[in-house]
Design an enzyme around this catalytic site. Structure first.
Site, short mmCIF file in Angstrom:
data_model
loop_
_atom_site.label_atom_id
_atom_site.label_comp_id
_atom_site.label_asym_id
_atom_site.label_seq_id
_atom_site.Cartn_x
_atom_site.Cartn_y
_atom_site.Cartn_z
N LYS A 93 7.74 0.30 16.00
CA LYS A 93 6.93 -0.68 15.25
C LYS A 93 7.23 -2.10 15.74
O LYS A 93 8.39 -2.45 16.04
CB LYS A 93 7.25 -0.53 13.77
CG LYS A 93 6.36 -1.32 12.81
CD LYS A 93 6.69 -0.89 11.36
CE LYS A 93 5.82 -1.65 10.35
NZ LYS A 93 6.12 -1.23 8.96
N SER B 289 5.52 1.95 3.15
CA SER B 289 4.91 1.70 4.45
C SER B 289 5.17 2.72 5.53
O SER B 289 4.59 2.60 6.62
CB SER B 289 5.35 0.32 4.96
OG SER B 289 4.77 -0.69 4.16
N SER C 179 2.28 -0.26 5.93
CA SER C 179 2.09 -1.19 7.02
C SER C 179 2.35 -0.58 8.41
O SER C 179 2.01 -1.19 9.41
CB SER C 179 3.00 -2.40 6.85
OG SER C 179 4.33 -2.01 6.83
#
Lengths: 489, 94, 519
Positions: free
Chosen positions: A81, A180, A156
């Site tokens: 990420k 997330s 997210s």
């Protein structure tokens, strides 16, 4: 094995194949790399999972996939990420204010995984500063759900989830603050795990909410999740809140759930959940019973207030964590740096230009909740509510081994459907936020489809129960038979 | 609200103020739900780690031993403006 | 803890012109002490001073994205030591808080500090009660570079993060101080105590000791507190005293004129003596304190406490008690030596020296504190006043070896040397070192053997001062003065004054008897 089959292998299978000599780490890396690069090049036609892709397969040195021959993870590529600091590689947390920022150091968990043998494949797209449940808040464009490109992948960690679901990466790192990892895993039909708070180091993770953020795996199946997690946990002297995990993470093997007591909380399994999701949830419960588990009702009386507490605590911590983005030492600085203007103007303009709407909203909310005269009513109360929520779980775990809920109230919704109403968006976290507040581990596994879209099942356990949690999830997964089912890119 | 924006060093354009106010009000109304709870005797959780492992918290303090620093050019590498080895900024008022 | 220790109150120099019968000054101090650890408060960067900018930084103290603080165990220990030395209550559990404000010298735009759960509460040093002691990190350094070259001439600054993150102990007193001189004296006491503990260089010139003062006035006899102002940026003990004096005068004038004191922050310019208001950076700060989630609570366990106690070896209060108990020193002597650690160390070293004839402990204590220390202080006056790195009268740094002073005091006790002569010897020792015996010999300062030489000199003095002698005979004992003076001059101070007086009386008495006897 043909090149086109390479991405069919799970990470664990790839590790085994490389170890056995039937697969070349370099070949595997190059295969994934070119697929990821293709998605990046495809722009609006692609899923937009990635903010950076390795431009070539590293030939030599520590970065070369085949340099990891002896390491446990054998050079298998890993997507990471955007918010994990990776030295020399853009780490932007999905924000314009850090566009192009290349940190001088690497996050501890990424370094640890690199030592275990992973190769950095790509950085994945995400909601800006991890704030969002749909990956529509990124400064680098929305991410699309591989199951239906008109829909969101969740957030997210949307980029990580979509990449794994579409076979563009064997596995990925994400972060979970209020859901997330789990929520995008559910919407994309893959496995996502949020570990016990403190089990994985946060050093080098661009912070959103310090007392909630945790790094975790997004994978095709539970076996891969266990494998990646095994090389992530452990005390890090650079993170004062990290703890030594009491024992190694084992590969799960359980096939039944005899003697396992599963708790179903009324508060998180009724009102507000889509019919199709509830149906999938109940089907999974029935399957669990067939495997020998006992299902009983439990009560988490303060769970309905978890979202409120979360949307005070997380923005409050974020408002402080994001204060450092001011144009002084790195990142965007508004105006012409060679001719400095007034300092206040520099601060406010930089932050106005660099932060997106959702981030600004949460900074405002958080600042307000901490401000003089309001602290007790908001932040103070939210912290106390947090205590009660944690106590609810502790009490429930005296009676049951795990708590089961649907991961999300709905399947993947359409792009743009909820962006007009922040509150509507926040409700996506309804089932995942309580576990975050309590700091306990939780995993989401796909348990079926509703209207052709994946439904996620969440299992939560007491702190440091990851091994048992993974075992239970594995048994269910094997029985449900969903693992590996993937949308074709 | 402008006061909060000032505290947060966020510039809000004219046309951003009203939508922001509206959105924040809606959220605040929702989070005010926690006012319903009776929390008078409940201790706040300021550190969830400490509460998950009673007393088994080691390594919270660091030994006073020097560790390598960043080379200066690395420290300054991402800076928007540099002069004389330091980060150049407009002077704060008074 | 034993009963509170009190320092001798020095009266304000130059009279009491600032004393006002109407208003009483009430002063509290906020002191920031840089701790002498090897590394910063929350990261492993080495502490430095005067190094090229930004050469001692890392992701943590630069506030880079993703960085996290980890608290320095030795800084905590030093904080505990300070608390122990001040007799504070040590919190079994204290936490760090974030103090949020935007400023270029604050890498994260928040400072990690302590708020309502500090490391230490309460305590006392001398006459002043301590409110609290807590730990925090220092800000970076901002250097103004003047115009950036634009036509509009906007100013720029350069930030150097070497200092950013240095561990600080903040010591806050209760508003127990009443005069500027008391402030100066007490700060010196604090400085000595901290230096003795070894927790800081406490050097105001280098910035390892910084002090702000909160000053208010109230009607004499009142118990309420008036509106206070804060005086900042004074970087020497002398300037602090002057600044405090100036502010008291300003408030007095204001109040007498019917005005009201406004709460504000002021800057004192020692050059002009002027006080100016520091326009607050913006409106009153709302620091939005909340517990630091990246750091765990500091829990003090037995090993940590024992470690801090061991590192101190002996607290001033305990040392004073021991000196009284074991050596029979007066309470005032014992406290003086215990509080000024270097005097106590010197004293005990001197006592341990095998002096023959031996020096009585109380006499030795007096000579250390009353004769030796002030002489050294005068010589080193400036450094002590500025709070800089001068010895400040540390006898161990002087040329007077402890055994030499012991020998000197032994000689006085054995009446081999008069007090006056001893003082001359001391002056020589201070200037040039050496051994007392040798100096006495060289300068011919040996006490006069009273059986021959002295009697003859006294007789000569009586003859030369016949009128005075007569008045003494008649009962006016004060008239002995000129006679004794004569003797002292003749003997160049070698004679013991008391002995001379006795001899004078004796000889006068003999004469009287002789006369009466018709000799």
């Amino acid at each position: 094995m043909t090149p086109s089959d390479l991405h069919e292998l799970s990470a664990a299978q790839a590790v085994a194949a490389i170890a056995a000599g039937s697969l070349s780490a370099r070949e595997l890396f190059e295969s994934y790399r070119s697929r990821a690069a293709a998605d990046r090049a495809a722009g609006e036609q692609g899923l937009n999972c990635f903010t950076w892709v390795a431009s070539e397969c590293p030939e030599r040195g520590a970065d070369a996939p085949d340099a990891h021959a002896g390491a446990p993870l054998r050079g298998v590529p890993l997507a990471v990420k955007d918010l994990f600091c990776t030295e020399g590689v853009p780490s932007q947390s999905g924000s314009r204010i850090l566009e192009g920022y290349r940190p001088p150091y690497t996050a501890s968990v990424v370094a640890r995984l690199a030592d275990a043998g992973t190769s950095l494949l790509a950085k994945t797209n995400q909601d800006e500063f991890a704030m969002g449940s749909s990956n529509e808040n990124s400064a680098f464009g929305v991410v699309r759900n591989p199951w239906d490109r008109a829909r969101v992948p969740g957030g997210s960690s949307g980029g990580s989830a979509a990449a794994v679901a579409a076979g563009l990466a064997p596995w990925a790192l994400g972060t979970d603050t209020g859901g997330s990892i789990r929520q995008p895993a559910a919407l994309c039909g893959i496995v996502g795990l949020k570990p016990t708070y403190g089990a994985v180091s946060r050093y080098g993770m661009i912070a959103f909410a310090s007392s909630l953020d945790q790094a975790g795996p997004l994978t095709r199946d539970v076996t891969d999740a266990a494998l990646l997690l095994a090389h992530m946990v452990g005390h890090d002297p650079c993170d004062a809140t990290s703890l030594a995990f009491p024992g190694p993470i084992e590969p799960p093997t359980a096939e039944r759930l005899d003697g396992v007591r599963l708790g179903v909380p009324d508060e998180l399994t009724g009102e507000g959940i889509q019919a199709g999701v509830l149906a999938g949830f109940h089907a999974a419960l029935a399957r669990a019973q067939e495997l020998g588990a006992q299902v009983r009702e439990v009560s988490l009386p303060h769970a309905p207030h978890a979202l409120s507490a979360y949307y005070v605590l997380a923005p409050a911590e974020a408002s402080s964590n994001l204060a450092r983005y001011d144009g002084v030492r790195y990142g965007l600085r508004a105006g012409d740096p060679a001719h400095p203007e007034d300092l206040l103007h520099m601060y406010t303009r930089t932050r106005h230009d660099g932060f997106g709407a959702e981030v600004k909203r949460r900074i405002m909310l958080g600042t307000y909740a901490l401000s003089s005269g309001y602290y007790d009513a908001y932040y103070g109360r939210a912290q106390r509510a947090r205590t009660k929520i944690a106590e609810d779980f502790a009490a429930a775990f005296e009676d049951v081994h795990f708590i089961l809920t649907p991961t999300t109230p709905s399947v993947a919704f359409k792009l743009g459907e909820k962006t007009g109403e922040p509150l509507a968006m926040y409700l996506n976290d309804y089932c995942t936020v309580p576990m975050s507040l309590a700091g306990i581990p939780a995993i989401s596994i796909p348990c079926g489809l509703a209207d052709g879209l994946p439904v996620g099942l969440q299992l939560a356990g007491p702190a440091f129960s990851e091994n048992r949690l993974l075992a239970a999830a594995y048994a269910l997964e094997q029985s449900l038979g969903f693992q590996g089912a993937r949308a074709r890119v | 609200m402008l006061h909060v924006a000032r505290l947060a060093r966020l510039e809000l354009a004219e046309d951003e103020i009203e939508p922001m106010a509206r959105e924040l009000s809606a959220v605040l109304e929702h989070v005010a739900k926690i006012a319903e709870l009776d929390l008078d005797d409940v201790p706040p959780t300021s550190h969830v780690v400490a509460s998950s492992l009673e007393g088994v918290v080691s390594g919270a303090l660091r030994a006073d031993e020097p560790r390598p620093c960043l080379a200066r050019d690395l420290a300054l590498a991402q800076a928007p403006a540099v002069r004389d080895g330091g980060f150049l900024v407009p002077s704060p008022q008074a | 803890m034993s009963e509170p220790l009190r320092t001798p109150h020095t009266p304000p120099p130059g009279g009491v012109s600032e004393k006002d019968d109407l208003y009483e000054p009430v002063i509290g101090l906020e002191i920031h002490v840089q701790l002498a650890t090897a590394t910063k408060m929350f990261c492993g960067c080495q502490l430095s001073f005067g190094e090229p900018p930004n050469t001692h930084t890392c992701p943590v103290c630069l506030g880079l994205p993703g960085s996290l603080p980890v608290a320095n165990a030795r800084a905590v220990q030093f904080g505990l030591m300070i608390g122990l030395a001040l007799g504070s209550e040590l919190a079994p559990r204290s936490i760090f808080h974030r103090k949020n404000y935007f400023y270029p010298d604050q890498a994260k735009n928040y400072q990690i500090s302590q708020y309502d759960e500090p490391l230490c509460r309460g305590g006392r040093l001398g006459d002043v009660r301590i409110h609290r002691v807590h730990l925090e990190e220092d800000a970076a350094k901002l250097v103004h570079v003047g115009s950036s070259g634009r036509i509009h001439g906007s100013d720029a600054s350069i930030v150097d993060f070497n200092r950013g993150g240095t561990p600080l102990a903040e010591i806050v007193t209760e508003p127990d101080l009443r005069t500027p001189a008391q402030v100066g004296e007490w700060l010196k006491l604090l400085r000595t105590t901290l230096r003795q503990l070894g927790v800081s260089d406490v050097n105001m010139e280098e910035g390892s000791l910084r002090c702000d003062a909160n000053i208010s006035l109230r009607p004499a006899g009142s118990n309420e507190l008036g509106v206070k102002t804060e005086l900042k940026n004074m970087n020497s003990f002398r300037f602090i005293e002057r600044g405090v004096r100036a502010e008291i005068a300003r408030q007095q004038k204001l109040l007498r004129g019917g005005g009201q004191v406004v709460q504000e922050t002021l800057h004192f310019d020692p050059g002009s003596g002027a006080l100016s208001s520091l326009r607050s950076k913006e409106e009153a700060h709302d620091y939005r304190y909340f517990p630091e989630p990246d750091l765990l609570p500091v829990v003090i366990d037995e090993p940590m406490l024992a470690g801090a106690r061991d590192a101190i070896s002996e607290l001033p209060a305990d040392r004073a008690a021991r000196l009284q108990r074991e050596l029979g020193l007066s309470r005032e002597s014992a406290q003086l030596l215990a509080f000024r650690g270097e005097l106590g160390d010197y004293f005990e070293a001197a006592l341990a020296a095998p002096a023959q004839p031996p020096a009585p402990p109380q006499a030795l204590a007096n000579w250390v504190s009353i004769e030796l220390a002030p002489r050294l202080q005068d010589a080193d006056g400036d450094a002590a006043e500025t709070g800089g790195s001068g010895a400040g009268g540390n006898p161990l740094d002087s040329r007077v070896a402890p055994h030499a002073l012991a020998a000197l005091v032994g000689m006085i006790a054995a009446k081999q040397l008069s007090v006056g002569a001893a003082r001359q010897v001391l002056d020589t020792l201070i200037a040039a070192g050496g051994e007392p015996q040798a100096i006495v010999q060289a300068q011919g300062l040996a006490a006069i053997d009273r059986d021959d030489e002295l009697a003859a000199i006294v007789a000569a003095a009586l003859a030369a001062n016949a009128d005075a002698a007569q008045r003494v005979r008649e009962g006016n004992s004060k008239a002995i003065g000129p006679i004794v003076g004569h003797v002292m001059r003749e003997t160049r101070g070698r004679a013991d004054g008391t002995e001379v007086a006795r001899l004078v009386h004796a000889l006068i008495g003999e004469r009287a008897d002789d006369e009466q006897a018709g000799v």
